[in-house]
Structure formats: C-alpha cells, structure tokens
Design a protein around this motif. Structure first.
Motif, PDB file in Angstrom:
ATOM      1  N   GLN A  30      10.263  83.423  42.921  1.00 10.93           N
ATOM      2  CA  GLN A  30      11.018  82.199  43.133  1.00 10.93           C
ATOM      3  C   GLN A  30      10.050  81.027  43.270  1.00 10.93           C
ATOM      4  N   VAL A  31      10.302  80.003  42.473  1.00 11.26           N
ATOM      5  CA  VAL A  31       9.433  78.829  42.498  1.00 11.26           C
ATOM      6  C   VAL A  31       9.832  77.924  43.668  1.00 11.26           C
ATOM      7  N   GLN A  32       8.828  77.486  44.385  1.00  6.58           N
ATOM      8  CA  GLN A  32       9.078  76.551  45.484  1.00  6.58           C
ATOM      9  C   GLN A  32       8.016  75.468  45.453  1.00  6.58           C
ATOM     10  N   LEU A  33       8.461  74.213  45.550  1.00  6.46           N
ATOM     11  CA  LEU A  33       7.571  73.062  45.624  1.00  6.46           C
ATOM     12  C   LEU A  33       7.880  72.330  46.919  1.00  6.46           C
ATOM     13  N   VAL A  34       6.849  72.066  47.704  1.00  4.85           N
ATOM     14  CA  VAL A  34       7.050  71.414  48.993  1.00  4.85           C
ATOM     15  C   VAL A  34       6.168  70.181  49.067  1.00  4.85           C
ATOM     16  N   GLU A  35       6.812  69.005  49.116  1.00  6.50           N
ATOM     17  CA  GLU A  35       6.061  67.752  49.230  1.00  6.50           C
ATOM     18  C   GLU A  35       5.830  67.420  50.704  1.00  6.50           C
ATOM     19  N   SER A  36       4.775  66.666  50.932  1.00  8.47           N
ATOM     20  CA  SER A  36       4.493  66.149  52.262  1.00  8.47           C
ATOM     21  C   SER A  36       3.626  64.907  52.125  1.00  8.47           C
ATOM     22  N   GLY A  37       3.493  64.172  53.216  1.00  7.64           N
ATOM     23  CA  GLY A  37       2.602  63.014  53.225  1.00  7.64           C
ATOM     24  C   GLY A  37       3.298  61.673  53.229  1.00  7.64           C
ATOM     25  N   GLY A  38       4.600  61.649  53.038  1.00  8.61           N
ATOM     26  CA  GLY A  38       5.306  60.381  53.071  1.00  8.61           C
ATOM     27  C   GLY A  38       5.301  59.777  54.462  1.00  8.61           C
ATOM     28  N   ASP A  39       5.364  58.440  54.512  1.00  6.10           N
ATOM     29  CA  ASP A  39       5.277  57.768  55.816  1.00  6.10           C
ATOM     30  C   ASP A  39       5.670  56.310  55.647  1.00  6.10           C
ATOM     31  N   LEU A  40       5.732  55.614  56.757  1.00  7.48           N
ATOM     32  CA  LEU A  40       5.895  54.158  56.766  1.00  7.48           C
ATOM     33  C   LEU A  40       4.490  53.554  56.763  1.00  7.48           C
ATOM     34  N   VAL A  41       4.240  52.653  55.836  1.00  9.31           N
ATOM     35  CA  VAL A  41       2.904  52.062  55.712  1.00  9.31           C
ATOM     36  C   VAL A  41       3.041  50.580  55.410  1.00  9.31           C
ATOM     37  N   GLN A  42       2.084  49.800  55.855  1.00  8.12           N
ATOM     38  CA  GLN A  42       2.109  48.367  55.589  1.00  8.12           C
ATOM     39  C   GLN A  42       1.669  48.074  54.160  1.00  8.12           C
TER      40      GLN A  42
ATOM     41  N   ALA B   1      12.889  66.673  31.442  1.00  4.52           N
ATOM     42  CA  ALA B   1      11.851  67.558  30.900  1.00  4.52           C
ATOM     43  C   ALA B   1      11.332  68.549  31.942  1.00  4.52           C
ATOM     44  N   TYR B   2      11.702  68.372  33.188  1.00  5.60           N
ATOM     45  CA  TYR B   2      11.141  69.161  34.279  1.00  5.60           C
ATOM     46  C   TYR B   2      12.213  70.070  34.886  1.00  5.60           C
ATOM     47  N   GLU B   3      11.832  71.335  35.094  1.00  7.56           N
ATOM     48  CA  GLU B   3      12.813  72.313  35.549  1.00  7.56           C
ATOM     49  C   GLU B   3      12.771  72.553  37.058  1.00  7.56           C
ATOM     50  N   HIS B   4      11.622  72.378  37.649  1.00  9.49           N
ATOM     51  CA  HIS B   4      11.471  72.686  39.075  1.00  9.49           C
ATOM     52  C   HIS B   4      11.123  71.430  39.837  1.00  9.49           C
ATOM     53  N   TRP B   5      11.755  71.257  40.983  1.00 11.43           N
ATOM     54  CA  TRP B   5      11.607  70.049  41.782  1.00 11.43           C
ATOM     55  C   TRP B   5      11.410  70.384  43.257  1.00 11.43           C
ATOM     56  N   GLY B   6      10.652  69.518  43.913  1.00  8.64           N
ATOM     57  CA  GLY B   6      10.562  69.599  45.361  1.00  8.64           C
ATOM     58  C   GLY B   6      11.725  68.861  46.008  1.00  8.64           C
ATOM     59  N   GLN B   7      11.723  68.851  47.323  1.00  7.12           N
ATOM     60  CA  GLN B   7      12.838  68.259  48.068  1.00  7.12           C
ATOM     61  C   GLN B   7      12.641  66.757  48.288  1.00  7.12           C
ATOM     62  N   GLY B   8      11.444  66.259  48.040  1.00  6.86           N
ATOM     63  CA  GLY B   8      11.167  64.835  48.181  1.00  6.86           C
ATOM     64  C   GLY B   8      10.531  64.485  49.511  1.00  6.86           C
ATOM     65  N   THR B   9       9.738  63.424  49.491  1.00 11.14           N
ATOM     66  CA  THR B   9       9.135  62.893  50.707  1.00 11.14           C
ATOM     67  C   THR B   9       9.286  61.368  50.670  1.00 11.14           C
ATOM     68  N   HIS B  10       9.605  60.773  51.818  1.00 14.01           N
ATOM     69  CA  HIS B  10       9.939  59.353  51.877  1.00 14.01           C
ATOM     70  C   HIS B  10       8.700  58.499  52.089  1.00 14.01           C
TER      71      HIS B  10
END
Length: 125
Positions: free
Chosen positions: A1-13, A111-120
């Motif tokens: 099972q393919v899993q993609l996990v994003e991280s690193g999103g944040d509030l920045v100036q 064109a892309y089949e697998h996606w992560g859940q997103g990071t804000h």
C-alpha cells in the motif's frame, strides 16, 4: 500500500523560509516522477514543481522559479520542497504526488495517481 505523508507546513512571515517533506512508503520515489502541488483557498490544485524518475530533470512553475527547490533523499525515500522568499500568494495546502505511469513530469494533477494528505502553509505578517 502506497502512503505519502507530508510535513513541514507552518505560519511564516513574508520573506521567510520553510522546508516541506514528503515521506513515502510502498514504493520507491526515485523510480517515478514526483511533484508538489499547491491549492490556494478557493482555487484549483496547481502543479508547482516536479522531479523526474532518476532525478534527471526538474521543473518549476514560473512563480516559484528561483525561490523553491525540489529534491529527494533516496536513502530516506523522502522528497523535499525548500521554499525561500515566501510571499502571501504562496499560501495554501501543499500536496506531494507520484506519477507511476511514466517517469515524466507533468503540471496536471490528473497525471498523478498517489497523493499525500496535504500540509498547510500560511504566509502572513
């Protein structure tokens, strides 16, 4: 099972920097074209960067050229997006994606089949 996990999103100036990560399991990122997409509030998802299989080529959307850098760490099976000089227009949910049909980059989400859940990412003073 393919899993993609994003991280690193944040509030920045404005003018700040962030590094997004996309950790993959169930496939080897270097075998495929992998990309980053951004979805601003009320907007469609747009491709902003991509790296081909074997990291032969990279592509950047015009508005992020010179500010963003895409890369992969094969040992960690992780893709990164280094973002510098952030602007309020960079605000959105950032997704990583994998194209398993071929090794070529595309700016189109279909064109892309697998996606992560997103990071804000929020760029605001």
């Amino acid at each position: 099972q393919v899993q993609l996990v994003e991280s690193g999103g944040d509030l920045v100036q404005p003018g700040g920097s962030l590094r997004l990560s996309c950790a993959a399991s169930g496939l080897t990122l270097d075998d495929y074209a992998t990309g980053w997409f951004r979805q601003a509030p009320g907007q469609e998802r747009e491709g902003i960067s991509c790296v081909t299989a074997r990291a032969k080529y990279t592509w950047y959307e015009e508005s992020v050229k010179g500010r963003f850098t895409i890369s992969r760490d094969d040992a960690k099976n992780t893709m990164y997006l280094e973002m510098n000089g952030l602007k309020p227009d960079d605000t959105g949910v950032y997704y990583c994606a994998v194209n398993v049909r071929d090794g070529h980059c595309s700016a189109f989400a279909l064109a892309y089949e697998h996606w992560g859940q997103g990071t804000h990412v929020i760029v605001s003073s």
